[in-house]
Write a protein that holds these residues in place. Structure first.
Motif, mmCIF file in Angstrom:
data_model
loop_
_atom_site.group_PDB
_atom_site.id
_atom_site.type_symbol
_atom_site.label_atom_id
_atom_site.label_comp_id
_atom_site.label_asym_id
_atom_site.label_seq_id
_atom_site.Cartn_x
_atom_site.Cartn_y
_atom_site.Cartn_z
ATOM 1 N N LEU A 84 0.861 -1.276 0.052
ATOM 2 C CA LEU A 84 0.118 0.083 0.045
ATOM 3 C C LEU A 84 0.711 1.241 -0.006
ATOM 4 C CD1 LEU A 84 -2.765 -1.005 2.393
ATOM 5 C CD2 LEU A 84 -3.033 -0.766 0.127
ATOM 6 N N GLY A 85 2.316 1.231 -0.306
ATOM 7 C CA GLY A 85 3.042 2.340 -0.554
ATOM 8 C C GLY A 85 3.885 2.665 0.688
ATOM 9 N N GLY A 86 4.151 1.722 1.579
ATOM 10 C CA GLY A 86 4.923 1.892 3.085
ATOM 11 C C GLY A 86 4.339 2.495 4.003
ATOM 12 N N GLY A 87 5.024 2.511 5.208
ATOM 13 C CA GLY A 87 4.267 2.995 6.303
ATOM 14 C C GLY A 87 5.188 2.319 7.422
ATOM 15 N N GLU A 88 4.593 2.377 8.699
ATOM 16 C CA GLU A 88 4.965 1.819 9.988
ATOM 17 C C GLU A 88 4.017 0.482 10.342
ATOM 18 O OE1 GLU A 88 7.545 2.543 12.654
ATOM 19 O OE2 GLU A 88 8.001 3.610 10.544
ATOM 20 N N VAL A 89 4.890 -0.651 10.907
ATOM 21 C CA VAL A 89 4.256 -1.705 11.466
ATOM 22 C C VAL A 89 4.627 -1.684 12.971
ATOM 23 C CG1 VAL A 89 3.918 -4.122 11.609
ATOM 24 C CG2 VAL A 89 4.049 -2.894 9.431
ATOM 25 N N ARG A 90 3.711 -1.347 13.779
ATOM 26 C CA ARG A 90 3.752 -1.330 15.026
ATOM 27 C C ARG A 90 3.428 -2.815 15.787
ATOM 28 N NH1 ARG A 90 2.227 3.570 18.603
ATOM 29 N NH2 ARG A 90 3.903 2.674 19.964
ATOM 30 N N ILE A 91 4.146 -3.370 16.712
ATOM 31 C CA ILE A 91 3.821 -4.724 17.234
ATOM 32 C C ILE A 91 3.725 -4.698 18.758
ATOM 33 C CG2 ILE A 91 4.716 -7.108 17.681
ATOM 34 C CD1 ILE A 91 6.671 -5.808 14.768
ATOM 35 N N GLN A 92 2.487 -4.985 19.148
ATOM 36 C CA GLN A 92 2.050 -5.135 20.648
ATOM 37 C C GLN A 92 2.531 -6.486 21.268
ATOM 38 O OE1 GLN A 92 -2.139 -4.860 21.739
ATOM 39 N NE2 GLN A 92 -1.693 -3.022 22.526
ATOM 40 N N GLY A 93 3.041 -6.450 22.606
ATOM 41 C CA GLY A 93 3.470 -7.735 23.129
ATOM 42 C C GLY A 93 2.223 -8.170 23.983
ATOM 43 N N ARG A 94 2.433 -9.219 24.547
ATOM 44 C CA ARG A 94 1.220 -9.935 25.198
ATOM 45 C C ARG A 94 0.972 -9.249 26.076
ATOM 46 N NH1 ARG A 94 1.542 -15.814 23.747
ATOM 47 N NH2 ARG A 94 3.519 -16.149 22.617
ATOM 48 N N ASP A 95 1.649 -8.496 26.752
ATOM 49 C CA ASP A 95 1.178 -7.467 27.994
ATOM 50 C C ASP A 95 0.437 -6.096 27.458
ATOM 51 O OD1 ASP A 95 3.364 -6.021 26.944
ATOM 52 O OD2 ASP A 95 4.485 -5.989 28.580
ATOM 53 N N GLY A 96 0.427 -6.108 26.323
ATOM 54 C CA GLY A 96 -0.256 -4.914 25.770
ATOM 55 C C GLY A 96 0.427 -3.740 25.594
ATOM 56 N N ARG A 97 1.712 -3.803 25.642
ATOM 57 C CA ARG A 97 2.775 -2.613 25.641
ATOM 58 C C ARG A 97 3.116 -2.767 24.184
ATOM 59 N NH1 ARG A 97 6.436 -2.555 30.894
ATOM 60 N NH2 ARG A 97 6.309 -0.169 30.766
ATOM 61 N N TRP A 98 3.555 -1.724 23.509
ATOM 62 C CA TRP A 98 4.157 -1.580 22.102
ATOM 63 C C TRP A 98 5.785 -1.958 22.512
ATOM 64 C CZ3 TRP A 98 0.947 -1.717 18.728
ATOM 65 C CH2 TRP A 98 -0.174 -1.219 18.608
ATOM 66 N N ARG A 99 6.065 -3.071 21.781
ATOM 67 C CA ARG A 99 7.362 -3.856 22.026
ATOM 68 C C ARG A 99 8.420 -3.526 20.602
ATOM 69 N NH1 ARG A 99 8.795 -7.812 19.087
ATOM 70 N NH2 ARG A 99 7.197 -9.311 18.203
ATOM 71 N N ASP A 100 7.771 -3.101 19.544
ATOM 72 C CA ASP A 100 8.556 -2.995 18.589
ATOM 73 C C ASP A 100 7.850 -2.281 17.707
ATOM 74 O OD1 ASP A 100 10.789 -3.373 16.836
ATOM 75 O OD2 ASP A 100 10.541 -5.434 16.290
ATOM 76 N N SER A 101 8.615 -1.710 16.499
ATOM 77 C CA SER A 101 8.097 -1.082 15.059
ATOM 78 C C SER A 101 8.915 -0.945 14.184
ATOM 79 C CB SER A 101 7.603 0.502 15.508
ATOM 80 O OG SER A 101 8.699 1.203 15.833
ATOM 81 N N ASP A 102 8.516 -1.148 12.728
ATOM 82 C CA ASP A 102 9.405 -1.136 11.815
ATOM 83 C C ASP A 102 8.898 -0.293 10.876
ATOM 84 O OD1 ASP A 102 11.497 -2.883 11.975
ATOM 85 O OD2 ASP A 102 10.325 -4.728 11.626
ATOM 86 N N THR A 103 9.770 0.397 10.009
ATOM 87 C CA THR A 103 9.478 1.092 8.955
ATOM 88 C C THR A 103 9.504 0.169 7.850
ATOM 89 O OG1 THR A 103 10.269 3.099 9.911
ATOM 90 C CG2 THR A 103 10.004 3.207 7.533
ATOM 91 N N VAL A 104 8.350 0.437 6.757
ATOM 92 C CA VAL A 104 8.341 -0.795 5.761
ATOM 93 C C VAL A 104 8.396 0.407 4.404
ATOM 94 C CG1 VAL A 104 7.061 -2.305 4.535
ATOM 95 C CG2 VAL A 104 7.074 -2.390 7.053
ATOM 96 N N ALA A 105 9.315 -0.045 3.586
ATOM 97 C CA ALA A 105 9.544 0.728 2.360
ATOM 98 C C ALA A 105 8.147 0.419 1.390
ATOM 99 C CB ALA A 105 10.853 0.466 1.722
ATOM 100 N N PRO A 106 7.968 1.609 0.302
ATOM 101 C CA PRO A 106 7.046 1.059 -0.472
ATOM 102 C C PRO A 106 7.311 0.120 -1.662
ATOM 103 C CG PRO A 106 7.713 3.500 -0.706
ATOM 104 C CD PRO A 106 8.656 2.868 0.461
ATOM 105 N N GLY A 107 6.066 -0.590 -1.884
ATOM 106 C CA GLY A 107 6.487 -1.772 -2.773
ATOM 107 C C GLY A 107 6.153 -1.228 -4.090
#
Length: 78
Positions: free
Chosen positions: A44-67
């Motif tokens: 869809l043109g790139g952006g951020e993917v944020r990943i939540q842990g089992r405890d509900g807190r944000w544990r990671d994020s990645d910037t994804v390049a446009p396809g």
């Protein structure tokens, strides 16, 4: 940008758009959900993917390049 979140879901792990109430997809593992979210964001043109842990807190994020570049470079012929 087409950001996505990976969050815990009663049936596994969900991929959601920010502000979205419903999951766009649900997966058995967090890894599967993360892969699906990154593929969607890439397509869809790139952006951020944020990943939540089992405890509900944000544990990671990645910037994804446009396809797909809507304005790919052209060969210049003189």
């Amino acid at each position: 940008m087409a950001d996505r979140y990976v969050t815990k879901h009663p049936k596994g792990w969900a991929v959601k758009a920010p502000g979205g109430e419903r999951a766009s997809s649900v997966h058995g593992t967090q890894r599967e959900a993360e892969t699906a979210a990154k593929r969607t964001v890439h397509n869809l043109g790139g952006g951020e993917v944020r990943i939540q842990g089992r405890d509900g807190r944000w544990r990671d994020s990645d910037t994804v390049a446009p396809g797909r570049d809507p304005n790919p470079p052209r060969d210049k012929k003189h």
